[in-house]
Design a protein around this motif. Structure first.
Motif, PDB file in Angstrom:
ATOM      1  N   PHE A 135      33.488  48.800  33.849  1.00 52.30           N
ATOM      2  CA  PHE A 135      34.039  47.451  33.699  1.00 52.30           C
ATOM      3  C   PHE A 135      34.573  46.911  35.029  1.00 52.30           C
ATOM      4  O   PHE A 135      34.691  45.692  35.212  1.00 52.30           O
ATOM      5  N   GLU A 136      34.889  47.820  35.967  1.00 48.33           N
ATOM      6  CA  GLU A 136      35.375  47.360  37.268  1.00 48.33           C
ATOM      7  C   GLU A 136      34.264  46.654  38.059  1.00 48.33           C
ATOM      8  O   GLU A 136      34.539  46.034  39.092  1.00 48.33           O
ATOM      9  N   MET A 137      33.015  46.724  37.561  1.00 46.60           N
ATOM     10  CA  MET A 137      31.937  45.961  38.177  1.00 46.60           C
ATOM     11  C   MET A 137      32.177  44.455  38.085  1.00 46.60           C
ATOM     12  O   MET A 137      31.538  43.670  38.790  1.00 46.60           O
ATOM     13  N   VAL A 144      41.471  42.414  35.185  1.00 41.78           N
ATOM     14  CA  VAL A 144      40.476  42.184  36.254  1.00 41.78           C
ATOM     15  C   VAL A 144      40.029  40.724  36.249  1.00 41.78           C
ATOM     16  O   VAL A 144      39.964  40.075  37.304  1.00 41.78           O
ATOM     17  N   ILE A 145      39.748  40.199  35.061  1.00 43.46           N
ATOM     18  CA  ILE A 145      39.289  38.811  34.957  1.00 43.46           C
ATOM     19  C   ILE A 145      40.385  37.846  35.389  1.00 43.46           C
ATOM     20  O   ILE A 145      40.115  36.836  36.060  1.00 43.46           O
ATOM     21  N   GLN A 146      41.637  38.146  35.032  1.00 41.24           N
ATOM     22  CA  GLN A 146      42.739  37.279  35.456  1.00 41.24           C
ATOM     23  C   GLN A 146      42.868  37.255  36.982  1.00 41.24           C
ATOM     24  O   GLN A 146      43.149  36.210  37.574  1.00 41.24           O
ATOM     25  N   VAL A 147      42.670  38.413  37.599  1.00 39.81           N
ATOM     26  CA  VAL A 147      42.706  38.478  39.066  1.00 39.81           C
ATOM     27  C   VAL A 147      41.582  37.638  39.666  1.00 39.81           C
ATOM     28  O   VAL A 147      41.793  36.867  40.604  1.00 39.81           O
ATOM     29  N   PHE A 173      40.934  53.223  41.016  1.00 35.11           N
ATOM     30  CA  PHE A 173      40.185  52.040  41.429  1.00 35.11           C
ATOM     31  C   PHE A 173      39.879  51.093  40.271  1.00 35.11           C
ATOM     32  O   PHE A 173      39.737  49.887  40.486  1.00 35.11           O
ATOM     33  N   ALA A 174      39.740  51.633  39.060  1.00 36.07           N
ATOM     34  CA  ALA A 174      39.388  50.788  37.922  1.00 36.07           C
ATOM     35  C   ALA A 174      40.579  50.444  37.045  1.00 36.07           C
ATOM     36  O   ALA A 174      40.592  49.388  36.409  1.00 36.07           O
ATOM     37  N   TYR A 175      41.593  51.318  36.994  1.00 35.68           N
ATOM     38  CA  TYR A 175      42.711  51.092  36.077  1.00 35.68           C
ATOM     39  C   TYR A 175      44.004  50.685  36.804  1.00 35.68           C
ATOM     40  O   TYR A 175      44.713  49.792  36.340  1.00 35.68           O
ATOM     41  N   VAL A 176      44.305  51.341  37.914  1.00 35.17           N
ATOM     42  CA  VAL A 176      45.579  51.077  38.603  1.00 35.17           C
ATOM     43  C   VAL A 176      45.459  49.877  39.552  1.00 35.17           C
ATOM     44  O   VAL A 176      46.322  48.990  39.553  1.00 35.17           O
TER      45      VAL A 176
END
Length: 365
Positions: free
Chosen positions: A197-199, A59-62, A341-344
């Motif tokens: 964590f997807e927040m 997520v952070i890399q994105v 939504f959070a993992y894939v």
């Protein structure tokens, strides 16, 4: 720096993610793990933690490639106006559903344990007022509220340690007695607990020290893992493997066993203070939903959408009031949606961005 007026510190960033994750899972996780993993269920928490950290770093890399964009703006940039907005609608619905599930769970918990005679509509109204006041002021005030929640909750882990009296550590042995499959299959139960964590998709543009985003999200996930392991292990050694399945919320039942000479019904006091932690699961998801809806319609102010959701929450109990089993089913469906939504989704965005971003830069040149 279009979000400079509403920035949050690294400390607040960590606390928002951590408190969003802890939420409702602390109360019910031991039973969920014992059902499928037995006394080895605590090992699944560690595996779930590793998985959540790996995806969190993705997520952070994105977000590193798009530091000033939320997930909703990012989707439009990557997939175009119509596809991007369509995906944004699904993300908004996911966040709104997550907030609603925790809201209904909170109302059910308070009615069951504290005020069984009070109507759900009144409880809903009492909860809506503080949630609205905090959410309407944006992410900066949410960060300040996260700090407040930590301060008033610091005594709770130490109280649970008091429940270690009269425990049976042999309940944990032998480790791995049923093999690897039950442990791996139980990891699914930890997915719901580590959701939050997807927040980072929402918080990253507001973060003042973006270089520390990876470190912050690892710390947040690790804090959640330590709390989950502590609560689960204490529950496993205090209750027998068969007994723990009889309790819907083993953590609250643990507190019922603590006898203090100057205090009775400790679990009620615990739950009253823990309400603030539950609010810190509801508020970030709610803010993500109303912020996304506002951006979708090109509005700067998210408060209009927030008022719409508040009205729906107040009206909904008149037509639909979920039972305990329905809330449990809603939680499972939230966990299932969370896997996508959070993992894939982060992995798809990372792969797409890795292919798409260099091509876009070449076109600009």
């Amino acid at each position: 720096m279009k979000y400079a007026f509403n920035q949050i510190s690294l400390y607040q960033y960590i606390l928002i993610i951590f408190e969003t994750q802890v939420g409702i899972g602390v109360l019910s996780l031991p039973r969920d793990l014992a059902k499928t993993g037995g006394s080895d269920g605590w090992i699944s928490i560690v595996l779930g933690w590793i998985l959540s950290i790996l995806v969190s770093l993705v997520v952070i890399q994105v977000m590193n490639k798009n530091p000033e964009s939320t997930i909703f703006e990012l989707l439009t940039q990557y997939f175009g106006k119509w596809v991007g907005k369509g995906l944004s609608v699904f993300w908004i619905l996911y966040a709104a559903y997550a907030a609603s599930v925790v809201m209904f769970s909170t109302v059910y918990l308070v009615k069951l344990w504290i005020v069984p005679g009070m109507r759900e509509v009144i409880l809903m109204l009492l909860f809506i007022i503080p949630i609205y006041i905090i959410t309407k002021h944006g992410i900066r005030v949410i960060g300040l509220f996260a700090e407040f929640v930590l301060l008033i909750s610091l005594w709770m882990p130490f109280l649970l340690l008091y429940a270690l009296k009269d425990t049976h550590w042999l309940f944990l042995l032998p480790i791995g007695k049923d093999g690897l499959y039950p442990i791996l299959s139980t990891v699914k139960s930890t997915i719901l607990s580590f959701l939050g964590f997807e927040m980072a998709f929402i918080l990253y543009p507001f973060l003042k020290d973006k270089k520390s985003a990876s470190k912050g999200i690892v710390i947040a996930n690790s804090l959640s893992m330590m709390i989950f392991v502590m609560v689960t292990v204490i529950s496993f050694v205090r209750f027998s493997p068969d007994e723990i399945n009889d309790y819907v919320y083993p953590t609250l039942n643990l507190l019922k066993l603590i006898q203090l000479p100057f205090l009775e019904r400790l679990e009620i006091i615990f739950l009253c203070v823990y309400l603030f932690t539950l609010f810190m699961t509801i508020i970030p998801y709610l803010y993500a939903a109303v912020l996304g809806a506002s951006q979708l319609f090109g509005k700067q102010d998210h408060r209009t959408m927030l008022r719409v959701v508040m009205c729906l929450w107040f009206i909904l109990p008149f037509f639909f009031l979920p039972s305990g089993s329905q809330i449990n089913d809603m939680g499972k469906s939230w966990g299932m949606a969370g896997t996508y939504f959070a993992y894939v989704l982060p992995i798809i965005l990372w792969i797409y961005g890795w292919l798409f971003h260099p091509a876009r830069k070449e076109q600009k040149q």
